[in-house]
Design a protein around this motif. Structure first.
Motif, PDB file in Angstrom:
ATOM      1  N   LEU A   1      62.746 -67.381 -69.999  1.00  0.00           N
ATOM      2  CA  LEU A   1      63.408 -68.676 -70.510  1.00  0.00           C
ATOM      3  C   LEU A   1      63.211 -67.822 -72.013  1.00  0.00           C
ATOM      4  CD1 LEU A   1      61.503 -71.413 -69.563  1.00  0.00           C
ATOM      5  CD2 LEU A   1      63.630 -70.841 -69.005  1.00  0.00           C
ATOM      6  N   THR A   2      62.702 -67.657 -72.440  1.00  0.00           N
ATOM      7  CA  THR A   2      63.858 -66.681 -73.804  1.00  0.00           C
ATOM      8  C   THR A   2      64.892 -65.584 -74.070  1.00  0.00           C
ATOM      9  OG1 THR A   2      60.991 -66.786 -74.180  1.00  0.00           O
ATOM     10  CG2 THR A   2      62.366 -65.572 -75.734  1.00  0.00           C
ATOM     11  N   GLN A   3      64.636 -65.102 -73.148  1.00  0.00           N
ATOM     12  CA  GLN A   3      65.726 -64.097 -72.690  1.00  0.00           C
ATOM     13  C   GLN A   3      67.004 -65.211 -72.829  1.00  0.00           C
ATOM     14  OE1 GLN A   3      65.499 -61.487 -69.773  1.00  0.00           O
ATOM     15  NE2 GLN A   3      63.467 -60.993 -70.320  1.00  0.00           N
ATOM     16  N   THR A   4      67.436 -66.318 -72.452  1.00  0.00           N
ATOM     17  CA  THR A   4      68.546 -67.194 -71.928  1.00  0.00           C
ATOM     18  C   THR A   4      68.855 -68.100 -73.216  1.00  0.00           C
ATOM     19  OG1 THR A   4      67.395 -67.860 -69.615  1.00  0.00           O
ATOM     20  CG2 THR A   4      69.305 -69.197 -70.867  1.00  0.00           C
ATOM     21  N   ALA A   5      67.031 -68.313 -73.645  1.00  0.00           N
ATOM     22  CA  ALA A   5      67.263 -69.287 -74.963  1.00  0.00           C
ATOM     23  C   ALA A   5      67.815 -68.310 -76.050  1.00  0.00           C
ATOM     24  CB  ALA A   5      66.087 -69.402 -76.019  1.00  0.00           C
ATOM     25  N   GLN A   6      67.910 -67.047 -76.317  1.00  0.00           N
ATOM     26  CA  GLN A   6      68.748 -65.890 -77.482  1.00  0.00           C
ATOM     27  C   GLN A   6      69.611 -65.484 -77.554  1.00  0.00           C
ATOM     28  OE1 GLN A   6      65.547 -62.612 -77.016  1.00  0.00           O
ATOM     29  NE2 GLN A   6      64.009 -63.573 -78.462  1.00  0.00           N
ATOM     30  N   LYS A   7      70.546 -66.014 -76.233  1.00  0.00           N
ATOM     31  CA  LYS A   7      71.674 -66.302 -76.060  1.00  0.00           C
ATOM     32  C   LYS A   7      72.117 -67.184 -76.748  1.00  0.00           C
ATOM     33  CE  LYS A   7      71.495 -63.967 -72.002  1.00  0.00           C
ATOM     34  NZ  LYS A   7      71.182 -64.464 -70.047  1.00  0.00           N
ATOM     35  N   LEU A   8      72.030 -68.204 -76.625  1.00  0.00           N
ATOM     36  CA  LEU A   8      72.344 -69.108 -76.830  1.00  0.00           C
ATOM     37  C   LEU A   8      71.844 -69.559 -78.884  1.00  0.00           C
ATOM     38  CD1 LEU A   8      71.213 -72.050 -74.076  1.00  0.00           C
ATOM     39  CD2 LEU A   8      73.488 -71.256 -74.986  1.00  0.00           C
ATOM     40  N   TRP A   9      70.987 -68.847 -78.933  1.00  0.00           N
ATOM     41  CA  TRP A   9      71.192 -68.710 -80.588  1.00  0.00           C
ATOM     42  C   TRP A   9      72.136 -68.826 -81.857  1.00  0.00           C
ATOM     43  CZ3 TRP A   9      65.873 -66.328 -81.638  1.00  0.00           C
ATOM     44  CH2 TRP A   9      63.950 -66.893 -80.157  1.00  0.00           C
ATOM     45  N   ASP A  10      72.938 -67.151 -80.635  1.00  0.00           N
ATOM     46  CA  ASP A  10      73.911 -66.382 -81.036  1.00  0.00           C
ATOM     47  C   ASP A  10      75.024 -67.973 -81.747  1.00  0.00           C
ATOM     48  OD1 ASP A  10      72.637 -64.709 -81.739  1.00  0.00           O
ATOM     49  OD2 ASP A  10      72.638 -63.733 -80.218  1.00  0.00           O
ATOM     50  N   GLU A  11      74.733 -68.998 -80.755  1.00  0.00           N
ATOM     51  CA  GLU A  11      76.399 -69.433 -80.405  1.00  0.00           C
ATOM     52  C   GLU A  11      75.945 -70.380 -81.833  1.00  0.00           C
ATOM     53  OE1 GLU A  11      78.975 -70.424 -78.797  1.00  0.00           O
ATOM     54  OE2 GLU A  11      78.328 -68.351 -78.011  1.00  0.00           O
ATOM     55  N   GLU A  12      75.088 -71.568 -82.190  1.00  0.00           N
ATOM     56  CA  GLU A  12      73.987 -72.152 -83.402  1.00  0.00           C
ATOM     57  C   GLU A  12      75.107 -71.155 -84.460  1.00  0.00           C
ATOM     58  OE1 GLU A  12      74.403 -75.143 -83.562  1.00  0.00           O
ATOM     59  OE2 GLU A  12      73.934 -75.599 -81.410  1.00  0.00           O
ATOM     60  N   GLY A  13      74.749 -70.458 -84.732  1.00  0.00           N
ATOM     61  CA  GLY A  13      75.115 -69.116 -85.973  1.00  0.00           C
ATOM     62  C   GLY A  13      76.545 -69.479 -86.043  1.00  0.00           C
ATOM     63  N   LYS A  14      77.424 -69.251 -84.986  1.00  0.00           N
ATOM     64  CA  LYS A  14      78.781 -69.221 -85.822  1.00  0.00           C
ATOM     65  C   LYS A  14      79.274 -70.659 -85.766  1.00  0.00           C
ATOM     66  CE  LYS A  14      79.467 -65.971 -81.697  1.00  0.00           C
ATOM     67  NZ  LYS A  14      79.444 -66.651 -79.860  1.00  0.00           N
ATOM     68  N   ARG A  15      78.414 -71.386 -86.408  1.00  0.00           N
ATOM     69  CA  ARG A  15      79.092 -72.538 -86.528  1.00  0.00           C
ATOM     70  C   ARG A  15      79.599 -72.529 -88.101  1.00  0.00           C
ATOM     71  NH1 ARG A  15      77.538 -78.754 -85.058  1.00  0.00           N
ATOM     72  NH2 ARG A  15      79.019 -78.311 -86.983  1.00  0.00           N
ATOM     73  N   SER A  16      78.901 -71.706 -88.824  1.00  0.00           N
ATOM     74  CA  SER A  16      79.700 -71.600 -90.491  1.00  0.00           C
ATOM     75  C   SER A  16      78.851 -70.245 -90.707  1.00  0.00           C
ATOM     76  CB  SER A  16      78.963 -72.843 -90.788  1.00  0.00           C
ATOM     77  OG  SER A  16      77.714 -73.040 -91.273  1.00  0.00           O
ATOM     78  N   ASP A  17      79.109 -70.312 -91.992  1.00  0.00           N
ATOM     79  CA  ASP A  17      78.341 -69.461 -92.698  1.00  0.00           C
ATOM     80  C   ASP A  17      77.033 -69.184 -93.237  1.00  0.00           C
ATOM     81  OD1 ASP A  17      80.755 -67.897 -92.603  1.00  0.00           O
ATOM     82  OD2 ASP A  17      81.512 -68.811 -95.342  1.00  0.00           O
TER      83      ASP A  17
END
Ligand code: NA
Ligand code: NA
Lengths: 315, 182, 436
Positions: A280-296
């Motif tokens: 679950l942690t592995q899957t989660a980490q991939k998703l974190w990066d998506e959130e980072g793309k929203r803005s500077d």
């Protein structure tokens, strides 16, 4: 002396423990410290504005104050996704609290909200935990599940291999009872208890899906500016205190509610096996990066979070 | 045919065409819900989009109905007083009460437009797991209300014609009677 | 201005414009806007559009067009007609037989839907023409449908009960179980009323003349007509109970069942379906615009301080515990005439529940009384929403006055039922105590 009355639309129903513990508490404290010059007029969830509209109403100054979940302001606040909780990031509530107040994430949120004329004050940080009808003892058990979820966690659970679907709160009990879904998350144990979920799902899953500042108090800057200086300070100080007091109190109430569920409904705590947690942690980490793309700003917050988690030895 | 008559026929026709089109959305709502049940129950793989899409369609369906229903006299009222009045008396009464109608619909139009344009300005999405654009649904609020306001103006013009015996409108062309068996 | 005065003005102007013949939706909406302007200012109109947006986003309301659509297809294809012919053959010898049969169908319908509105419109479509055709008095027919159509919120599943449970913290399962016997009680009481009344005045609900009652073979053949409706019911109820669908999705199963029935009747034609779709659109839209405005209205009323009013009213009530309970019932009944269920619950429950509990009453039992009162409010003139929904489907020639006056005896019957449940709380609490 002039008295001020603020309309406060809550996103909590009156039966939610937070309505009393967070809002009524704040109402009493502000009334006391301003010698009755500031009166909060409280409205339960849905009375004047639906939950997702509260931010807009406060931003427009129609409401002086409100409570929300950051996810209701996603279209305006680019940090909202991170604020409402990246899955499997923090492991303890104090870590999330320090991230907000010690590392400055709260201030970043406050700056973003200020652009919309809103003063942002996280009410508390707390975990979101799942209840399921059958225990999860293996990865296969997890991927078999049909889970009622919403927002970012729905994406996460789906990505991880479970079948997550959204069912509105009003139909959740029936859905879980009849087996349309096998599990759900609604806050943690207090949320599950208030929705009657323990009547029909006997396993409380730990660790938390996320730990985050999921409840926020927002104040119209316009309304705040209208107050005399001393009252402005009283409001801001009360909100700062609120965070620490409520975060701690909520943890206490989570535990006693879970104990009550165990005693009254025969609920068992289902700790996820290590391999399930790892995947679950592995899957989660991939998703974190998506959130980072929203803005500077979001990128900055995510980097800050990752550094912090490395520092804690989790990454 | 004068300008007024043309306007009235045009608006009614517009609502008729739009209404008959939007009415078909019920098939889509049905199909998507059945699909979701099938995906979840038969294949154990619920979708992220069916329920949300159904709900969005429903929102459009509901709010766009106002004008069409107005054209068909389908907004239900209490006819206790009306049934004792002559057509002319009814028309005069309706002219008076139309103030309340316009207060409501114009307020809605103004703030619905405000809400929709804010949503369009940011191409607002729902931020659910599926995250579709929701600005089209918000845009339906001023659109649907606008159609209702237009049809309300037509109704007002009709009532004025009946009340003052003006020639641009003759009640014979009107859709059957009130409470038409829908 | 005090909330007492505001309330009088607010509801007074509602009544005034309603009686002048402006449609309910616009009365509710327009009056809200005017009062918002004077109590909260121009900007607060944003609340009206915001409430409409919230209503559009309410997933459980999707069941309305689908259940209405189901009913329209069943009616258009002749399934409903055959069902009534069957009922007439079998219980046509009994005065009031069709009305009692209709009550039964209403109860089954109530078990399928969690909201009222859809049920009233659907039953109005299916049952009303059949009863009128067979010489039933229009008031008898209207009253039966208005009463039975309202049971959707009392007989589980019920969105209202879930909401009550959510706000008060009682168990949803117990609330559902508690609704079953009161639902049956109301059905029995209403049936008794119909039997007695049609015995005294046969012309209101005539029996089928002896020579038309049909032979046994005819009766048995007519039984085929129930197979399809039963199939539809099984599809809907089976998929809810069997854990296949949520109550909202179950409405789509109902449409599927109706479409299959249409195919069996060789009526699966575009013209039939399109007409059903258009009628569904008109009726759903009518209901939705009333709901849009009703939600704006109750938000406006709450912003004016409705809860303070209820609080001060409760402080004035004399008469001990029972006096308080009855006063609460009266308040719910009055509010239910103009406010949507969510609004009523938000305004009253936070004030009522602590009192109910401190008096030692069972909150489950109180919840059932609450729901029944709401139901009675919805069928009571001048505002009751169900009356307006019904008006939307009646054939020309039936006026609001007919509908208003049809309802009186049925309201009395429901009040008798309510009183019985107050006197014998076991009617509500027996099943939940048994199951949980
Ligand atoms: Na029901
Ligand atoms: Na009502």
């Amino acid at each position: 002396e002039e008295t001020y009355t603020w309309k406060v639309q809550s996103h909590w129903p009156g039966s939610s423990s937070s309505y009393e513990d967070s809002l009524v508490r704040l109402q009493k404290i502000l009334e006391e410290r301003t010698d009755g010059r500031l009166e909060l007029e409280l409205y339960e969830a849905g009375s004047l504005f639906k939950a997702k509209e509260i931010f807009n109403a406060v931003s427009r100054g129609i409401l002086e104050m409100g409570t929300i979940s950051p996810s209701y302001a996603q279209d305006k606040i680019t940090l909202a996704g991170i604020a409402s909780g990246l899955p499997f990031a923090f492991r303890n509530v104090w870590e999330a609290a320090y991230f907000h107040q010690g590392l400055g994430f709260e201030q970043m949120l406050r700056d973003e909200a200020a652009e919309y004329g809103v003063y942002w004050a996280t009410d508390k940080v707390y975990p979101t935990e799942m209840v399921v009808k059958q225990p999860i003892n293996s990865w296969a058990d997890f991927t078999k599940l049909k889970i009622r979820s919403s927002g970012a966690l729905q994406t996460f659970l789906t990505e991880a291999g479970a079948a997550a679907s959204y069912i509105p709160g009003g139909e959740l009990y029936t859905a879980l009872d009849s087996g349309i879904v096998d599990g759900a998350h609604w806050g943690a144990s207090q949320g599950a208890f208030s929705m009657g979920l323990y009547e029909v799902a006997k396993y409380h899953v730990q660790p938390a899906l996320n730990i985050a500042g999921t409840d926020v108090i927002i104040v119209s800057q316009k309304a705040l500016d209208k107050l005399p200086e001393d009252m402005q300070n009283i409001v801001k100080q009360a909100l700062d205190e609120q965070f620490w007091f409520r975060t701690n109190e909520y943890q206490y109430k989570e535990r006693i509610t879970l104990a009550k569920a165990i005693n009254e409904h025969g609920v068992q705590v289902n700790t996820l096996p290590d391999d399930v947690q790892d995947r679950l942690t592995q899957t989660a980490q991939k998703l974190w990066d998506e959130e980072g793309k929203r803005s500077d700003n979001a990128k900055k917050a995510l980097d800050m979070l990752k550094d912090y988690l490395s520092e804690l030895g989790y990454l | 045919m004068g300008v007024l008559t043309a306007f009235m026929r045009g608006v009614t026709r517009l609502n008729e065409v739009i209404g008959r089109g939007i009415a078909l959305i019920v098939f889509a709502m049905f199909a998507f819900l059945i699909m979701e049940v099938a995906f979840r129950y038969l294949f154990n793989s619920p979708t992220v989009w069916t329920n949300e899409l159904t709900q969005m369609l429903f929102g459009i369906y509901a709010v766009m109905s106002g004008g069409y229903i107005m054209a068909h006299r389908g907004h239900v009222n209490v006819d206790l007083l009306h049934s004792h009045l002559s057509p002319r008396g009814q028309a005069i009464l309706d002219i008076l009460t139309s103030v309340v109608f316009f207060i409501f619909t114009l307020a809605l139009l103004y703030f619905g437009y405000d809400m929709a344009s804010e949503s369009i300005a940011s191409w607002e999405t729902s931020y659910s797991a599926w995250n579709p654009p929701i600005w089209p649904v918000k845009a339906a609020i001023p659109l649907g209300t606008g159609l209702l306001v237009l049809q309300g103006i037509v109704k007002l013009l009709e009532d004025i014609a009946v009340a003052f015996n003006l020639s641009y409108y003759t009640p014979e062309t009107q859709e059957d009677e009130k409470g038409e068996a829908l | 201005m005090s909330i007492e005065v505001l309330t009088l003005l607010f509801f007074g102007s509602l009544l005034f414009f309603l009686l002048l013949g402006l449609p309910l939706a616009f009365v509710l909406g327009g009056v809200s806007v005017v009062f918002l302007y004077f109590t909260w200012g121009f900007d607060s109109f944003y609340m009206v559009s915001s409430q409409i947006w919230g209503t559009m986003e309410s997933f459980t309301l999707v069941a309305i067009p689908l259940f209405v659509f189901m009913a329209m297809i069943l009616e258009r294809t002749g399934v409903a007609k055959d069902l009534y012919r069957m009922m007439h053959l079998w219980c046509g010898g009994l005065r009031g037989g069709l009305a009692i049969g209709t009550l039964g169908i209403c109860a089954v319908f109530a078990a399928m839907v969690g909201i009222s509105g859809a049920a009233v419109v659907a039953m109005g479509t299916i049952a009303l023409p059949s009863m009128l055709e067979r010489g039933y008095d229009k008031k008898m027919a209207l009253g039966v449908i208005n009463t039975g159509g309202g049971w959707g919120i009392l007989i589980p599943p019920s969105i209202l009960m879930i909401l009550y449970a959510l706000i008060t913290g009682v168990s949803v399962g117990k609330m559902f179980a508690a609704g079953i016997m009161p639902g049956i009680l109301l059905m029995v009481l209403t049936a008794i009323y119909i039997l007695v009344r049609s015995h005294l005045q046969p012309e209101l609900a005539p029996a089928l003349p002896k020579e038309e009652r049909g032979t046994w073979p005819e009766k048995l053949r007519a039984l085929r007509a129930v197979l399809l409706p039963i199939g539809v019911v099984i599809m809907v109820l089976g998929s809810i109970i069997g854990g296949i669908t949520t109550p909202t999705e179950a409405a789509a199963m109902g449409v599927l069942g109706a479409l299959i029935s249409a195919a069996v009747y060789r009526q699966f034609k575009w013209s039939v379906l399109q007409e059903a779709a258009i009628r569904t659109f008109k009726l759903t839209g009518m209901i939705m615009w009333i709901l849009f405005a009703a939600h704006a209205f109750s938000a406006a009323y709450q912003s004016m301080g409705a809860q303070d009013l209820i609080e001060s009213l409760m402080n004035m009530i004399p008469g001990g515990p029972w006096g308080i309970i009855i006063a609460m019932m009266l308040i719910v009944f009055l509010l239910a005439m103009v406010l949507d269920p969510v609004g009523i619950m938000l305004i009253t429950l936070p004030v009522f529940m602590p009192i109910v509990e401190s008096l030692g009453f069972d909150p489950i039992w109180f919840g059932i009384l609450f729901v029944i009162n709401m139901e009675i409010g919805y069928m009571t003139p001048p505002f009751g929403f169900n009356l307006f929904y019904l008006k939307g489907v009646v054939p020309p020639g039936i006026t609001m006055k007919d509908i208003y006056s049809s309802i009186i005896p049925f309201v009395i019957v429901e009040i008798v039922g309510l009183a019985l449940i107050m006197i014998f709380p076991e009617i509500a609490t027996y099943l939940p105590d048994l199951f949980f």
